[in-house]
Design a protein around this motif. Structure first.
Motif, PDB file in Angstrom:
ATOM      1  N   UNK A   1      33.923  43.040  44.437  1.00 23.25           N
ATOM      2  CA  UNK A   1      34.997  42.184  44.960  1.00 23.25           C
ATOM      3  C   UNK A   1      36.289  42.426  44.182  1.00 23.25           C
ATOM      4  N   UNK A   2      36.173  42.696  42.885  1.00 24.69           N
ATOM      5  CA  UNK A   2      37.356  43.060  42.092  1.00 24.69           C
ATOM      6  C   UNK A   2      38.025  44.291  42.672  1.00 24.69           C
ATOM      7  N   UNK A   3      37.217  45.299  42.989  1.00 29.23           N
ATOM      8  CA  UNK A   3      37.756  46.535  43.556  1.00 29.23           C
ATOM      9  C   UNK A   3      38.454  46.280  44.880  1.00 29.23           C
ATOM     10  N   UNK A   4      37.870  45.412  45.711  1.00 35.11           N
ATOM     11  CA  UNK A   4      38.482  45.098  47.005  1.00 35.11           C
ATOM     12  C   UNK A   4      39.828  44.403  46.825  1.00 35.11           C
ATOM     13  N   UNK A   5      39.891  43.433  45.912  1.00 36.91           N
ATOM     14  CA  UNK A   5      41.143  42.709  45.694  1.00 36.91           C
ATOM     15  C   UNK A   5      42.197  43.580  45.021  1.00 36.91           C
ATOM     16  N   UNK A   6      41.761  44.466  44.141  1.00 28.48           N
ATOM     17  CA  UNK A   6      42.707  45.408  43.532  1.00 28.48           C
ATOM     18  C   UNK A   6      43.353  46.278  44.613  1.00 28.48           C
TER      19      UNK A   6
ATOM     20  N   UNK B   1      49.717  36.457  44.980  1.00 27.76           N
ATOM     21  CA  UNK B   1      48.546  37.166  44.480  1.00 27.76           C
ATOM     22  C   UNK B   1      47.849  36.348  43.406  1.00 27.76           C
ATOM     23  N   UNK B   2      48.584  35.522  42.681  1.00 30.96           N
ATOM     24  CA  UNK B   2      47.983  34.703  41.628  1.00 30.96           C
ATOM     25  C   UNK B   2      47.102  33.594  42.197  1.00 30.96           C
ATOM     26  N   UNK B   3      47.419  33.116  43.401  1.00 33.62           N
ATOM     27  CA  UNK B   3      46.527  32.123  44.005  1.00 33.62           C
ATOM     28  C   UNK B   3      45.216  32.780  44.428  1.00 33.62           C
ATOM     29  N   UNK B   4      45.267  34.037  44.805  1.00 29.60           N
ATOM     30  CA  UNK B   4      44.028  34.786  45.044  1.00 29.60           C
ATOM     31  C   UNK B   4      43.226  34.925  43.756  1.00 29.60           C
ATOM     32  N   UNK B   5      43.925  35.228  42.655  1.00 26.91           N
ATOM     33  CA  UNK B   5      43.250  35.391  41.363  1.00 26.91           C
ATOM     34  C   UNK B   5      42.582  34.081  40.953  1.00 26.91           C
ATOM     35  N   UNK B   6      43.230  32.949  41.235  1.00 24.94           N
ATOM     36  CA  UNK B   6      42.642  31.638  40.912  1.00 24.94           C
ATOM     37  C   UNK B   6      41.288  31.474  41.600  1.00 24.94           C
ATOM     38  N   UNK B   7      41.252  31.715  42.911  1.00 30.76           N
ATOM     39  CA  UNK B   7      39.997  31.583  43.653  1.00 30.76           C
ATOM     40  C   UNK B   7      38.969  32.600  43.176  1.00 30.76           C
ATOM     41  N   UNK B   8      39.441  33.801  42.842  1.00 34.56           N
ATOM     42  CA  UNK B   8      38.523  34.829  42.357  1.00 34.56           C
ATOM     43  C   UNK B   8      37.910  34.432  41.013  1.00 34.56           C
ATOM     44  N   UNK B   9      38.696  33.775  40.143  1.00 33.26           N
ATOM     45  CA  UNK B   9      38.159  33.313  38.869  1.00 33.26           C
ATOM     46  C   UNK B   9      37.011  32.339  39.063  1.00 33.26           C
TER      47      UNK B   9
ATOM     48  N   UNK C   1      46.614  39.907  36.393  1.00 30.71           N
ATOM     49  CA  UNK C   1      46.638  40.556  37.704  1.00 30.71           C
ATOM     50  C   UNK C   1      45.290  41.213  37.948  1.00 30.71           C
ATOM     51  N   UNK C   2      45.046  41.624  39.182  1.00 28.07           N
ATOM     52  CA  UNK C   2      43.790  42.317  39.484  1.00 28.07           C
ATOM     53  C   UNK C   2      43.732  43.662  38.763  1.00 28.07           C
ATOM     54  N   UNK C   3      44.891  44.246  38.453  1.00 26.37           N
ATOM     55  CA  UNK C   3      44.900  45.501  37.692  1.00 26.37           C
ATOM     56  C   UNK C   3      44.368  45.265  36.280  1.00 26.37           C
ATOM     57  N   UNK C   4      44.770  44.142  35.657  1.00 31.20           N
ATOM     58  CA  UNK C   4      44.252  43.796  34.333  1.00 31.20           C
ATOM     59  C   UNK C   4      42.755  43.508  34.392  1.00 31.20           C
ATOM     60  N   UNK C   5      42.351  42.768  35.412  1.00 26.80           N
ATOM     61  CA  UNK C   5      40.949  42.357  35.532  1.00 26.80           C
ATOM     62  C   UNK C   5      40.038  43.564  35.659  1.00 26.80           C
ATOM     63  N   UNK C   6      40.418  44.519  36.487  1.00 25.99           N
ATOM     64  CA  UNK C   6      39.547  45.678  36.702  1.00 25.99           C
ATOM     65  C   UNK C   6      39.449  46.522  35.438  1.00 25.99           C
ATOM     66  N   UNK C   7      40.535  46.576  34.650  1.00 24.02           N
ATOM     67  CA  UNK C   7      40.485  47.329  33.391  1.00 24.02           C
ATOM     68  C   UNK C   7      39.561  46.654  32.378  1.00 24.02           C
ATOM     69  N   UNK C   8      39.586  45.324  32.349  1.00 30.09           N
ATOM     70  CA  UNK C   8      38.734  44.594  31.406  1.00 30.09           C
ATOM     71  C   UNK C   8      37.264  44.714  31.796  1.00 30.09           C
TER      72      UNK C   8
ATOM     73  N   UNK D   1      49.322  40.915  26.578  1.00 27.79           N
ATOM     74  CA  UNK D   1      50.322  41.873  27.055  1.00 27.79           C
ATOM     75  C   UNK D   1      51.198  41.287  28.152  1.00 27.79           C
ATOM     76  N   UNK D   2      52.356  41.906  28.323  1.00 30.98           N
ATOM     77  CA  UNK D   2      53.255  41.485  29.394  1.00 30.98           C
ATOM     78  C   UNK D   2      52.600  41.665  30.753  1.00 30.98           C
ATOM     79  N   UNK D   3      51.861  42.783  30.928  1.00 30.66           N
ATOM     80  CA  UNK D   3      51.223  43.020  32.222  1.00 30.66           C
ATOM     81  C   UNK D   3      50.216  41.942  32.547  1.00 30.66           C
ATOM     82  N   UNK D   4      49.673  41.299  31.489  1.00 29.70           N
ATOM     83  CA  UNK D   4      48.679  40.258  31.681  1.00 29.70           C
ATOM     84  C   UNK D   4      49.298  39.007  32.276  1.00 29.70           C
ATOM     85  N   UNK D   5      50.611  38.849  32.116  1.00 26.08           N
ATOM     86  CA  UNK D   5      51.278  37.668  32.653  1.00 26.08           C
ATOM     87  C   UNK D   5      52.191  38.012  33.817  1.00 26.08           C
ATOM     88  N   UNK D   6      52.051  39.203  34.320  1.00 29.77           N
ATOM     89  CA  UNK D   6      52.867  39.598  35.474  1.00 29.77           C
ATOM     90  C   UNK D   6      52.086  39.344  36.747  1.00 29.77           C
ATOM     91  N   UNK D   7      52.793  39.276  37.833  1.00 24.37           N
ATOM     92  CA  UNK D   7      52.145  38.963  39.100  1.00 24.37           C
ATOM     93  C   UNK D   7      51.499  40.177  39.728  1.00 24.37           C
TER      94      UNK D   7
END
Length: 650
Positions: free
Chosen positions: A440-445, A514-522, A596-603, A642-648
Motif C-alpha cells: 500500500x505504501x508503494x501504491x500511495x507513493x 496528500x497529508x490527509x492521505x498520510x494520516x489515514x495511512x498511518x 511524505x510517502x517518499x520518506x515513508x517508503x525510504x524508512x 529532515x526538511x523533506x520529512x516535514x514537506x508535503x
C-alpha cells in the motif's frame, strides 16, 4: 504485390529455410497455436490472455571459456491485427530466456513475459525486445506504439517510437497495429558490446542503414550459457491477434538482404456472427421513418433528463476511453446480477462477481445507480482516475458500461476479497502484514509522487485494500479520489472519507491534501500491525483508542506491548518498533509532523532511519502545534528531523 492462401504458405516455407529449423520444434503455451498454413498465431480473440512459442532446444549463447556473449543476430517477421483500428492490446516481444517459456506470466501489460512479482528481478536473466501497442505508465512507456529493449523487466532501458530511418536519415513512422507484415532485426556486436534494433516494412529489400535503437551494453552479466529464444504476446480488455510469420538466427553480425517478392495481407479481426447480424438489423431499421422518429423523441427526452451525465461522460470517453463493455456481456457474466454473485454493497451500489464468456476471466462488476446518493460523482471520479493508472499495487480498471440510469465499472477479481475480512484474525503472519503495508505504501507513493498528476485517494482503510491470489495488496475504490496537475495546490473543498480515518484539519477546513492521505495511512499501518480495530469499546480504558494506547506505551518505553505476543515473537522487534512509531507519526493530529510517502517508503526499506529525537518532536507538536516542531528544530542542534520529512511531497 499482395498474396494469400498457397502463396503465403510458399513464403513461410522460404522463411523457415533460413533458420535450418522446423516450426514444429517450437513449443507453444497459452493461446499460441501453429496455423495450418505454417505461421504462429500467438494470440486469438480471447481477452486477457497470452501466448508463448519457444524453441524446444536452447542455443549456446556464451563462450564457456571466457563467459562473454559472442555476436549474434535475430530477424523475424510479424504482424498485429487489432480488434479496434486505432487501439492495440497489448503487444508482443522477442524473448531470450533461461527457460523454455515463462512460467507464471501474466497477460495484459506483462506481455506474457513476467508477472507483478517477477518483473524487474535481477535473477530473471531475461533479455527481450518489445513491440508495445499500449502505453503503461507503471513501466514509463513513451507512447502506445513503440519498440523497447528490456532487461529483466518491462521497464525498457531504451525505447523509441515505431518506425525507421530512410537513406536520407528521415524518420518514417510505422503503426505496429496496421496489419502490415514488418521485419525486425536484433543484432548484438560483441566487439562493441552494442545491441542494435531495426524495424522496417517487410517489402523493403535492404536493411535501413541507421538502427531504430542502439544500446551500448555488455549482455554477458544478464545471459546464461544456454538460452531459449521465443516469442510472447498478450491481450487485455481489447483484443489483438499477434502473428509470428517466420524467423532466422545467425551466429554472428548479419544484415541479410530480403527479396520476398510478395507480401501477405492478413485478414481483419474476426467479428462474431451475432454482431454482424445486429449491425445489419440496425442499418435496416435506420431507414425506417417510424423508428427514426421514435429514436429522436426518446433521445431528446433522455438528453433533457440526463444532460449533465451525458455531456460529462461522452467528453471523458473521447479523451480517455478504456474498454466499453456491452451490457449483455456483463449481464451474462454475472448470471443476470443474481444475489448469489453479490460480493458486497455500500453507498455506491453493489459489487458482483462475474466470468467473461470466451476467456473465463474472473471480474468484479461495480453496479452504480445514477440516482444513488454518491453514484455519479463516484463513477466519474473513479473512471477518470483509476482508468489511467497502472501500478501492480492498484486494483486495475478493465472497462466500464453505461445502460440507461445505471453505470458499471469492471475490475480484476480479487479472490481473497478485502483486507478487513481477515485482518483481525490470527491467520496473517507478520511477514504477510508487513508486505501488505509495503504494498500500500508503494501504491500511495505512485499516486502522490510518480504519476503525471497528484492523486489524493481520500479513503484509505482496510476495506478498500484488496488481496489477490498471491497475497499481494492492491489499493482500490477510487470513488472519492481527486487529481491535480503538478504545480497546483492539491486541495479539495469537500469533506469526504470514512469516520475515524479523517484528518483533523480536513474536518476544520474541508481541504484534502496528500497529508490527509498520510494520516489515514498511518492509522491503517497501526491496524495491520496490531491486528485490531482503531476503537475497541470493550477493551480496558487505556486501550480503547488504538493510537492513544500505542503513544502511551511509546512514552513508557514498551511500545511493543501493543502488538500481539505471537507477532512479537515471530519477527525481529526492531522492524515492528519502526512500523509502530511510523504509524503514530503519520497519524499525528498536526499535519506538519507527518512525513511524505517518499520518506515513508525510504524508512520501510531501511534506506533512511527515524530521527533519534522523533518522540520529542511528536510530544512538542502535540502541545504546541506546528510551531513546536519549528522551535524544537532550532533549539536542538543534533536533531536529525529532515526538511523533506516535514514537506508535503511533490
Amino acid at each position: 504485390m499482395i498474396m494469400s492462401g498457397n502463396l503465403l504458405l510458399l513464403l513461410l516455407l522460404v522463411l523457415s529455410s533460413f533458420t535450418g529449423k522446423s516450426e514444429s520444434l517450437f513449443i507453444t503455451e497459452g493461446s499460441a497455436s501453429l496455423e495450418a498454413i505454417g505461421f504462429f498465431r500467438l494470440t486469438n480473440t480471447t481477452k486477457h490472455a497470452y501466448g508463448q512459442a519457444f524453441n524446444s532446444e536452447p542455443y549456446l549463447i556464451k563462450n564457456s571459456s571466457d563467459g562473454t556473449v559472442p555476436s549474434f543476430s535475430v530477424t523475424f517477421f510479424f504482424a498485429i491485427v487489432p480488434e479496434r483500428e486505432h487501439n492495440g492490446s497489448h503487444g508482443m516481444a522477442l524473448v531470450i530466456s533461461p527457460t523454455r517459456g515463462i512460467p507464471g506470466a501474466f497477460p495484459d501489460q506483462y506481455l506474457g513475459v513476467f508477472n507483478d512479482t517477477s518483473n524487474g528481478l535481477s535473477s530473471n536473466h531475461v533479455v527481450s525486445v518489445e513491440l508495445d501497442t499500449h502505453k503503461d505508465d507503471e513501466f514509463d512507456d513513451i507512447d502506445d506504439n513503440h519498440v523497447g529493449i528490456n532487461i529483466n523487466g518491462l521497464r525498457s532501458v531504451k525505447s523509441a517510437p515505431a518506425g525507421y530511418y530512410d537513406k536520407d536519415g528521415n524518420f518514417i513512422n510505422l503503426s505496429l497495429i496496421s496489419r502490415r507484415v514488418m521485419r525486425i532485426s536484433i543484432v548484438y556486436s560483441q566487439p562493441e558490446t552494442q545491441l542494435n534494433v531495426t524495424l522496417s516494412p517487410a517489402e523493403m529489400v535492404t536493411q535501413p542503414e541507421q538502427p531504430l535503437l542502439s544500446l551500448n551494453q555488455d549482455l554477458s552479466p544478464y545471459l546464461l550459457e544456454e538460452m531459449y529464444v521465443g516469442f510472447s504476446a498478450s491481450t487485455g480488455s481489447v483484443g489483438s491477434i499477434h502473428y509470428m510469420l517466420g524467423y532466422y538466427i545467425f551466429p554472428d553480425v548479419a544484415y541479410p538482404s530480403l527479396d520476398l517478392g510478395v507480401i501477405p495481407v492478413l485478414p481483419p479481426y474476426p467479428r462474431k456472427a451475432s454482431q454482424r447480424t445486429r449491425n445489419i438489423l440496425v442499418v435496416s431499421l435506420t431507414f425506417s421513418a417510424f423508428v427514426a422518429l421514435v429514436s429522436s423523441a426518446v433521445g431528446f427526452f433522455f438528453y433533457l433528463r440526463h444532460k449533465k451525465v451525458k455531456e460529462v461522460l461522452e467528453e471523458w470517453e473521447i479523451k480517455y476511453g478504456p474498454h466499453r463493455f456491452a451490457y449483455e456481456e456483463l449481464y451474462k457474466a454475472t448470471k443476470g446480477f443474481k444475489d448469489k454473485q453479490l460480493l458486497g454493497r455500500g453507498g455506491f451500489g453493489q459489487v458482483y462477481k462475474g466470468i467473461l464468456s470466451g476467456s473465463d476471466a474472473e471480474i468484479a462488476v461495480k453496479r452504480v445507480s445514477h440516482d444513488s446518493r454518491q453514484g455519479m460523482d463516484e463513477f466519474l471520479a473513479e473512471i477518470s482516475t483509476i482508468g489511467r493508472l497502472r501500478h501492480p499495487n492498484l486494483v486495475r480498471l478493465l472497462g466500464y458500461c453505461r445502460r440507461k440510469a445505471e453505470l458499471f465499472l469492471v475490475y480484476d477479481f480479487m479472490p481473497n476479497g478485502s483486507l478487513d475480512k481477515f485482518l483481525y484474525s490470527e491467520s496473517l503472519t507478520w511477514v504477510q502484514r508487513f508486505k501488505i503495508i509495503r504494498d500500500v505504501t508503494s501504491a500511495l507513493f505512485y499516486l502522490h509522487h510518480e504519476w503525471v498528476q497528484i492523486v489524493i485517494h481520500r479513503d484509505i482503510k482496510p476495506a478498500n485494500v484488496l488481496i489477490d491470489h498471491q497475497m499481494n495488496a492492491r489499493l482500490g475504490d477510487f470513488g472519492l479520489a481527486k487529481l491535480y496537475d503538478q504545480g497546483y495546490d492539491p486541495q479539495t473543498s469537500r469533506v469526504a472519507g470514512t469516520i475515524g480515518y479523517i484528518a483533523p484539519e480536513l474536518v476544520r477546513t474541508g481541504k484534502a491534501t496528500t497529508r490527509t492521505d498520510v494520516y489515514a495511512f498511518g492509522l491503517f499501518m497501526l491496524e495491520v500491525t496490531c491486528g485490531r480495530r482503531l476503537i475497541q469499546p470493550r477493551a480496558e480504558d487505556r486501550e480503547v483508542v488504538l493510537v492513544d494506547w500505542i503513544m502511551d506505551r511509546w512514552e513508557n518505553g514498551d511500545i511493543l506491548e501493543t502488538v500481539d505476543e505471537r507477532i512479537r515473537q515471530e519477527h525481529d522487534r526492531e522492524q515492528l518498533e519502526v512500523v509502530l512509531k511510523l504509524g503514530v507519526i503519520c497519524s499525528h493530529p498536526v499535519a506538519e509532523v507527518r512525513p511524505s510517502m517518499a520518506d515513508i517508503i525510504r524508512i520501510l526499506d531501511g534506506v533512511s532511519n527515524l530521527p533519534e529525537n522523533i518522540l520529542d518532536i511528536v510530544k512538542a507538536a502535540e502541545f504546541r502545534g506546528a510551531a513546536g516542531v519549528a522551535n524544537l528544530r532550532n533549539s536542538i542542534p543534533n536533531l536529525t528531523y529532515t526538511e523533506s520529512f516535514t514537506s508535503q511531497g511533490r
